[in-house]
Write an enzyme that holds these catalytic residues in place. Structure first.
Site, PDB file in Angstrom:
ATOM      1  N   THR A  79      -5.848 -34.705 -13.295  1.00 19.45           N
ATOM      2  CA  THR A  79      -5.977 -34.951 -14.738  1.00 19.45           C
ATOM      3  C   THR A  79      -5.607 -36.390 -15.102  1.00 19.45           C
ATOM      4  O   THR A  79      -6.098 -36.916 -16.087  1.00 19.45           O
ATOM      5  CB  THR A  79      -5.134 -33.955 -15.559  1.00 19.45           C
ATOM      6  OG1 THR A  79      -3.741 -34.193 -15.340  1.00 19.45           O
ATOM      7  CG2 THR A  79      -5.458 -32.516 -15.170  1.00 19.45           C
ATOM      8  N   LEU A  89      -6.930 -36.348 -20.163  1.00 17.07           N
ATOM      9  CA  LEU A  89      -7.383 -35.096 -20.783  1.00 17.07           C
ATOM     10  C   LEU A  89      -7.167 -33.971 -19.773  1.00 17.07           C
ATOM     11  O   LEU A  89      -8.059 -33.628 -19.005  1.00 17.07           O
ATOM     12  CB  LEU A  89      -8.862 -35.196 -21.141  1.00 17.07           C
ATOM     13  CG  LEU A  89      -9.206 -35.579 -22.575  1.00 17.07           C
ATOM     14  CD1 LEU A  89     -10.695 -35.454 -22.794  1.00 17.07           C
ATOM     15  CD2 LEU A  89      -8.434 -34.753 -23.596  1.00 17.07           C
ATOM     16  N   HIS A  90      -5.974 -33.388 -19.800  1.00 22.91           N
ATOM     17  CA  HIS A  90      -5.589 -32.430 -18.749  1.00 22.91           C
ATOM     18  C   HIS A  90      -6.446 -31.159 -18.755  1.00 22.91           C
ATOM     19  O   HIS A  90      -7.139 -30.846 -17.792  1.00 22.91           O
ATOM     20  CB  HIS A  90      -4.126 -32.019 -18.937  1.00 22.91           C
ATOM     21  CG  HIS A  90      -3.169 -33.164 -18.988  1.00 22.91           C
ATOM     22  ND1 HIS A  90      -2.792 -33.850 -17.862  1.00 22.91           N
ATOM     23  CD2 HIS A  90      -2.503 -33.733 -20.015  1.00 22.91           C
ATOM     24  CE1 HIS A  90      -1.929 -34.796 -18.197  1.00 22.91           C
ATOM     25  NE2 HIS A  90      -1.739 -34.741 -19.501  1.00 22.91           N
ATOM     26  N   ASP A  91      -6.336 -30.387 -19.833  1.00 21.53           N
ATOM     27  CA  ASP A  91      -6.879 -29.022 -19.818  1.00 21.53           C
ATOM     28  C   ASP A  91      -8.406 -28.912 -19.714  1.00 21.53           C
ATOM     29  O   ASP A  91      -8.900 -27.944 -19.119  1.00 21.53           O
ATOM     30  CB  ASP A  91      -6.388 -28.251 -21.049  1.00 21.53           C
ATOM     31  CG  ASP A  91      -4.888 -28.027 -21.018  1.00 21.53           C
ATOM     32  OD1 ASP A  91      -4.304 -28.128 -19.919  1.00 21.53           O
ATOM     33  OD2 ASP A  91      -4.304 -27.754 -22.082  1.00 21.53           O
TER      34      ASP A  91
END
Ligand SMILES: [Ca+2]
Length: 313
Positions: A196, A242-244
């Protein structure tokens, strides 16, 4: 091919919001059976409200949302307002949601759905602490073998940690829940910080969201603007990670990601390294593999997918 049936388990969070928008914009590949909320980035009441705001932003007020656990299995809740702002969704100004909340508990919804749907057909997509998933597995062990796959955002190895020097936030908040999930025997795919932190919203990528000119596009640009203030200060990076959305992007285009099928264990006793994902990347432990731990992604391909799909909403 029929779209993949998923349950998104989430604690929105700006990056959760983008992950949800991507899923709701991609009905060819993804059928969202329901969204379950959990305490994490902010308390449960806010994550549940935010999930409703995001579904309305996507123009999908018929999405079913279920509120879940309001605290970790055995610890006090740690939140992350310092990253996400007071509401968890700071940045854009979005209307108060009017769509209904389902009156079943998230854990009951997860259990019932896995029992009712054909075996091996439902994918769980946790984007926050793993409390709801662990509680469901604990209460109904029969659902474990019925899960098609768990694709989650959490953990880190080479990037070590973001909430402590050794631990990533989602795993750190409820390490006992994470340990249970990683030991449940279902196929697990992990999007750790190693991936991420390569999904960075640079200025041109943020401009591309804004240039969509739609409410969803502009809201995503404003959310990532807000996010970036914190991350730039912390990492000095060229943009916010933008992890998720890596989780929902993987369901649509798995070829954007690469990793290794390895053993991953969760530290739950050490004060110093609590919540660490001990990932046997080099295969030195002799412990059996239990997760596909991603290490790299095609960032340009990822943002092209994201911008294209958000543009449909
Ligand atoms: Ca999250």
């Amino acid at each position: 091919m029929a779209p993949r049936k998923i349950i998104i388990d989430t604690d929105p969070g700006q990056d959760d919001a983008v992950a949800i928008l991507l899923a709701l914009a991609s009905p060819e590949e993804i059928e969202v059976l329901g969204i379950t909320t959990v305490a994490g980035n902010v308390p449960l009441e806010l994550t549940t409200k935010n999930a409703r705001i995001v579904c309305e932003l996507a123009g999908k007020p018929d999405t079913r949302i279920f509120a879940g656990c309001d605290r970790p299995l055995g610890r006090d809740l740690v939140t992350a307002e310092h990253v996400h702002g007071k509401t968890g969704l700071d940045g854009p100004t979005l209307p108060e949601p009017t769509m209904p909340l389902q009156d079943r508990h998230a854990v009951d919804f997860i259990i019932d759905t896995l029992r009712e749907e054909p075996e091996g057909s439902v994918t769980l997509c946790p984007l926050g602490p793993l409390t709801n998933i662990a509680t469901a597995l604990d209460r109904a062990p029969d659902i474990g073998p019925r899960i098609k796959e768990i694709v989650l955002m959490g953990g880190a190895y080479f990037e070590v940690g973001n909430i402590t020097p050794a631990a990533e936030f989602n795993i750190y908040v409820d390490p006992e829940a994470a340990k249970q999930v990683f030991g449940c025997g279902a196929p697990i795919t992990v999007m750790p910080l190693d991936v991420t932190h390569k999904a960075l919203v640079t200025k041109p990528r943020n401009d591309a969201f804004r240039a969509l000119g739609t409410p969803a596009g502009i809201a995503v640009a404003e959310m990532t603007d807000f996010f970036e203030r914190f991350d730039k200060e912390k990492y000095g990076s060229e943009g916010a990670p933008l992890h998720d959305p890596c989780v929902t992007a993987y369901l649509i285009k798995p070829e954007l990601f690469s990793g290794r099928h390895i053993n991953v264990e969760i530290e739950i006793t050490s004060e110093l390294t609590l919540g660490m994902t001990v990932a046997d990347w080099w295969g030195v432990s002799g412990r059996p593999p239990n997760a596909t731990f991603m290490g790299d992604l095609d960032a340009d391909g990822f943002f092209a997918l994201l911008t294209g799909r958000i543009g449909r909403l």
